[in-house]
Every structure is written in C-alpha cells, then in structure tokens.
Design an enzyme around this catalytic site. Sequence first.
Site, PDB file in Angstrom:
ATOM      1  N   ASP A 109       0.802  -1.215   0.000  1.00  0.00           N
ATOM      2  CA  ASP A 109       0.000   0.000   0.000  1.00  0.00           C
ATOM      3  C   ASP A 109       0.843   1.277   0.000  1.00  0.00           C
ATOM      4  O   ASP A 109       0.418   2.303   0.511  1.00  0.00           O
ATOM      5  CB  ASP A 109      -0.916  -0.025   1.236  1.00  0.00           C
ATOM      6  N   CYS A 164     -22.257 -10.906  -2.036  1.00  0.00           N
ATOM      7  CA  CYS A 164     -23.000  -9.803  -1.414  1.00  0.00           C
ATOM      8  C   CYS A 164     -24.503  -9.962  -1.622  1.00  0.00           C
ATOM      9  O   CYS A 164     -25.301  -9.546  -0.768  1.00  0.00           O
ATOM     10  CB  CYS A 164     -22.546  -8.462  -1.986  1.00  0.00           C
ATOM     11  N   CYS A 200     -23.805  -2.091   3.984  1.00  0.00           N
ATOM     12  CA  CYS A 200     -22.699  -1.130   3.955  1.00  0.00           C
ATOM     13  C   CYS A 200     -23.139   0.186   3.326  1.00  0.00           C
ATOM     14  O   CYS A 200     -22.787   1.277   3.803  1.00  0.00           O
ATOM     15  CB  CYS A 200     -21.495  -1.706   3.221  1.00  0.00           C
ATOM     16  N   CYS A 234     -23.371   3.780   5.617  1.00  0.00           N
ATOM     17  CA  CYS A 234     -22.372   4.838   5.401  1.00  0.00           C
ATOM     18  C   CYS A 234     -22.995   6.197   5.683  1.00  0.00           C
ATOM     19  O   CYS A 234     -23.889   6.637   4.958  1.00  0.00           O
ATOM     20  CB  CYS A 234     -21.842   4.788   3.973  1.00  0.00           C
ATOM     21  N   CYS A 262     -15.728  10.101   1.740  1.00  0.00           N
ATOM     22  CA  CYS A 262     -15.345   9.022   2.653  1.00  0.00           C
ATOM     23  C   CYS A 262     -14.695   9.585   3.910  1.00  0.00           C
ATOM     24  O   CYS A 262     -13.794  10.427   3.849  1.00  0.00           O
ATOM     25  CB  CYS A 262     -14.384   8.074   1.937  1.00  0.00           C
ATOM     26  N   CYS A 309     -12.310   4.939   9.226  1.00  0.00           N
ATOM     27  CA  CYS A 309     -13.716   4.601   9.481  1.00  0.00           C
ATOM     28  C   CYS A 309     -13.943   3.135   9.146  1.00  0.00           C
ATOM     29  O   CYS A 309     -13.610   2.700   8.054  1.00  0.00           O
ATOM     30  CB  CYS A 309     -14.633   5.475   8.636  1.00  0.00           C
ATOM     31  N   CYS A 314     -20.890  -5.396   7.909  1.00  0.00           N
ATOM     32  CA  CYS A 314     -20.871  -6.464   6.904  1.00  0.00           C
ATOM     33  C   CYS A 314     -21.065  -7.829   7.561  1.00  0.00           C
ATOM     34  O   CYS A 314     -20.296  -8.204   8.455  1.00  0.00           O
ATOM     35  CB  CYS A 314     -19.551  -6.449   6.134  1.00  0.00           C
TER      36      CYS A 314
END
Length: 307
Positions: free
Chosen positions: A128, A184, A190, A194, A210, A237, A244
Amino acid sequence: MNISQSIKAKSKELGFLDCAIIPAGFLEEESGHFHSWLDAGMNGEMGYMSRNIEKRLNPQLLVENAKTVIVVLLNYFPKATQNDDSAPVLSKYAYGIDYHFVMKDKLKELLRFIRKEITPCNGRPFVDSAPVLERAWARRGGLGWVGKNSNLISVLYGSFFFIGELILDVELPYDNPKPVADHCGTCTRCIDACPTKAIANNRVIDARKCISYQTIELKGELDKNLKGQFENRVFGCDICQDVCPWNLKSEPNNTSEFTPVPKLLELTHNEWHNMDRPLFNQLFKNSAVKRTGFKGLKRNLEFVERE
C-alpha cells in the site's frame, strides 16, 4: 512438499492468513474502471492516484522482467476495542504499529526464504505504498471478491485484513484459482450504514465523501457539508466493515505488533479532546496515525466535538 506448498507454508508461519501465487500481467479489466473513477474526480486531493497509472496496471513497470505476483493477507482484527463508547473512534487498523512496517518485514522474510530455499531471484515487496492495485491482484488470486463497499471480502476471513505483494522476476508454479463468486447478493448494509453516502454505487467509493479520506488524506479543512456525519470517527472509518455480515467470521489477530498501547483503548472522551503532543507521541510513536500527525488529529477532534 512442492514449491507452491513450501512458499504457502512459510507464509502461514509468518502469520499470513492466505497466499496466492499468480502470473504477473497487465490488469486489463481494471484499467477502464480505474480511469473512469479518476475522470469523475472521485480521488479528491489524492493526486498521487493519477500518477504512474501504467505502473498500477502493469507490474512489469515496477519490477524489471516481472513474472510472478505473490499476494498475501494479514489479519488486523483486534482482540479488544476502545472502552469508552463516547470516545472519538480510531479505525481498528491503526491500533498497533504501522502495518506498512510490519507487513514489509514479513514480506522481506518471505523473499529471503524463496531466495534461499527455492530459487535465486530479484523482487520487491509492496504494501500500500507504491502504485499497485492490491485488491485487483488479490481478487485475481482467488482470495476474495470485491464487495459493494469496495473492500476485498474473503469467504473464510471477512475483510479486516491488509493486502501485500511480492513481485518477482522468476516463474513459479502458479495457482489456477477460480474467481470467487460475489456473495454480497441483495445485501446493502454497507451502503445504508455509510453516514456520508460515500459509496457512490456498487463497488465505487467517492473518496471525497469518505470519512477515511477526510480524516487521513485531506490536508486542508474538512468538508463542512459533512458536518455532523462522522459519527465520532477521527482517524479512518470501519462502519462499512462493521456492518458487513461476512465480518462475523473475523477472529482476533495474533500479530504482536498490532497489540495497542494499553492506554490507547482506555482513553476517555475528555482525554481524547484534551490530548497534547507528548501524549500523542506516546500513543502513536510508530503508528499509522502519524500520517495525519498531531495537528491533523486535533483538527479531526475539533470537527467531531462540535457535531
């Protein structure tokens, strides 16, 4: 034990949840989606996302003569969370030592093992911090599917894990994974949960909305239009992951470096909002929270205090 089994056994010994060995190649399927996301400006101020685009799509531009991508997952789900329900909330991934250091050390150890026990090679670990589309490689390796919240979700482990890669210039016996079906279904937990409606549509996140982007990546003032919608989050967050159903499978990690400083989980609401720089340095000396820094965290704390 064959080569593939040997590498995967070593990855498990190093603490990785899962491992896939696949050929390096151009990510043609992801190219159009990525360009569309950038063209819509959903990366916000993350200008680095629009740089080195070809490198993100082609690992052979990152590692000369790249032939193999080894993808690994590392669990970060914590044994315990913050004690004070009214305290500002820190994302679970930031409880311990910065995962970039932890994962890179483990990947370097895996690379040393391959060089010593399998074959001479050149390669680089990625965590990352370079232009690599990590979820795409993990999905291609059969480690999960990309959920409606854009996170990689594993049938076995949920989604509270980091993704890392070794890109090597040698061919290895490759896995032949079948794509993991999208599990899903009709669930929209989700999306519904949010608070800032950052999930623009299935599997697309508008980073500008976000909370993670706002509290970590954004360097200036927070978006006033999102005032009152952070639900006390001050660094990252987890809401879309917390709701989920697949994360009912999550089990506490066994990586000692991810164990938080005890004081961190004990901080009260008032202690968070009265935090000074010495306490910040004590709690977050080697933490990913250093990315936003003391001033950034205080900015975030002030934003949610007035919610």
